[in-house]
Write an enzyme that holds these catalytic residues in place. Structure first.
Site, PDB file in Angstrom:
ATOM      1  N   GLY A  35     -34.651  67.345   6.050  1.00  0.00           N
ATOM      2  CA  GLY A  35     -34.323  68.074   4.827  1.00  0.00           C
ATOM      3  C   GLY A  35     -33.220  69.104   4.935  1.00  0.00           C
ATOM      4  N   ASN A  44     -30.087  68.671   4.186  1.00  0.00           N
ATOM      5  CA  ASN A  44     -29.265  68.579   2.981  1.00  0.00           C
ATOM      6  C   ASN A  44     -30.004  69.138   1.772  1.00  0.00           C
ATOM      7  OD1 ASN A  44     -26.790  67.309   3.961  1.00  0.00           O
ATOM      8  ND2 ASN A  44     -28.105  65.574   4.448  1.00  0.00           N
ATOM      9  N   ILE A  98     -34.886  52.008  -0.463  1.00  0.00           N
ATOM     10  CA  ILE A  98     -33.846  51.513  -1.367  1.00  0.00           C
ATOM     11  C   ILE A  98     -34.465  51.386  -2.755  1.00  0.00           C
ATOM     12  CG2 ILE A  98     -32.270  49.614  -1.876  1.00  0.00           C
ATOM     13  CD1 ILE A  98     -32.274  48.979   1.145  1.00  0.00           C
ATOM     14  N   LEU A  99     -33.947  52.144  -3.710  1.00  0.00           N
ATOM     15  CA  LEU A  99     -34.518  52.149  -5.049  1.00  0.00           C
ATOM     16  C   LEU A  99     -34.289  50.816  -5.754  1.00  0.00           C
ATOM     17  CD1 LEU A  99     -33.491  55.704  -6.322  1.00  0.00           C
ATOM     18  CD2 LEU A  99     -35.698  54.990  -5.382  1.00  0.00           C
ATOM     19  N   HIS A 158     -24.412  59.109   1.985  1.00  0.00           N
ATOM     20  CA  HIS A 158     -24.453  58.119   3.063  1.00  0.00           C
ATOM     21  C   HIS A 158     -23.622  58.619   4.242  1.00  0.00           C
ATOM     22  CE1 HIS A 158     -24.951  54.155   4.827  1.00  0.00           C
ATOM     23  NE2 HIS A 158     -23.671  54.183   5.150  1.00  0.00           N
ATOM     24  N   ASP A 172     -26.277  52.172  -7.797  1.00  0.00           N
ATOM     25  CA  ASP A 172     -26.453  51.057  -8.725  1.00  0.00           C
ATOM     26  C   ASP A 172     -27.550  50.153  -8.167  1.00  0.00           C
ATOM     27  OD1 ASP A 172     -25.243  49.706  -6.645  1.00  0.00           O
ATOM     28  OD2 ASP A 172     -23.359  49.343  -7.698  1.00  0.00           O
ATOM     29  N   GLY A 195     -27.379  47.717  -6.183  1.00  0.00           N
ATOM     30  CA  GLY A 195     -27.147  47.289  -4.807  1.00  0.00           C
ATOM     31  C   GLY A 195     -27.571  48.353  -3.819  1.00  0.00           C
ATOM     32  N   GLU A 251     -21.790  66.893   5.605  1.00  0.00           N
ATOM     33  CA  GLU A 251     -22.768  66.338   4.672  1.00  0.00           C
ATOM     34  C   GLU A 251     -23.271  67.419   3.726  1.00  0.00           C
ATOM     35  OE1 GLU A 251     -25.917  64.526   6.838  1.00  0.00           O
ATOM     36  OE2 GLU A 251     -24.805  62.691   7.252  1.00  0.00           O
TER      37      GLU A 251
END
Length: 206
Positions: free
Chosen positions: A11, A13, A96-97, A113, A150, A152, A183
């Protein structure tokens, strides 16, 4: 702009976002309404320390991967709507949503990323795996990317990137450390960019 921040690890970030809450211009203002995790992790302790509502949403043991992703995605969608989140920020979130969350929060899901997309993205490209792949490819530079999510994996529109050199003798650990501070800057800049758009949309809708 109210955001739900999704996490899976330490955590740092998330902490950068916490530390800068209330320090932006009114146009770029954001508030962390919820912190969601797909596993027990230290990021939740950071949220609890600040009094931010938080919780773990994970699929039952043995659930096939695609179903588990959908389960977690749907639960996170419910939580985001429950707290009135305008946007979702993925800060080291490893699930991955998929499904309705991607559609309902279209162009309002931000991901960080740890590489320079479109290189070194996609399933399996997270954490040390990314940095090892960068080093194996002999890349002269790496960095991090903030992009919109999106349907993907690491394929949505890029908002910004931060670059660092790959140095002789680098390991995955030293490269990760060099990228880390960038980051924190990148995720904050990305959230402020998104907030500027979302806050303006909300103002026009009033």
């Amino acid at each position: 702009m109210k955001i739900a921040v999704l996490v899976s690890g330490g955590g740092t970030n998330l902490q950068a976002l916490i530390d800068n809450t209330g320090k932006t211009s009114p146009e770029e203002a954001y508030e962390i309404a919820y912190v969601g995790a797909d596993r027990d992790c230290f990021a939740l302790e950071r949220a609890r320390k600040e009094g931010i509502p938080c919780g773990i949403e994970s699929a039952p043991a043995g659930t096939p991967r695609a179903e588990a992703r959908r389960f977690v995605s749907d639960r996170m969608l419910d939580k985001a709507k429950e707290v009135g989140a305008d946007a979702i920020v993925l800060a080291g979130f490893l699930t991955i949503l998929s499904g309705n969350i991607v559609d309902e929060y279209s162009e309002r899901i931000l991901n960080l990323h740890p590489a320079l997309l479109p290189k070194f993205g996609g399933p399996g490209m997270w954490g040390h795996h990314v940095h090892e792949a960068v080093l194996a490819a002999g890349e002269p530079e790496s960095g991090c990317t903030v992009h919109l999510v999106d349907s993907g994996c690491d394929t949505g529109p890029i908002l910004l990137q931060k670059k660092v050199p790959v140095l002789p003798g680098d390991t995955a650990e030293t490269l990760a450390k060099r990228i880390a501070s960038h980051e924190h800057e990148a995720i904050l800049e990305g959230v402020k960019l998104l907030a500027k758009r979302v806050n303006a949309e909300k103002a026009r809708a009033r």
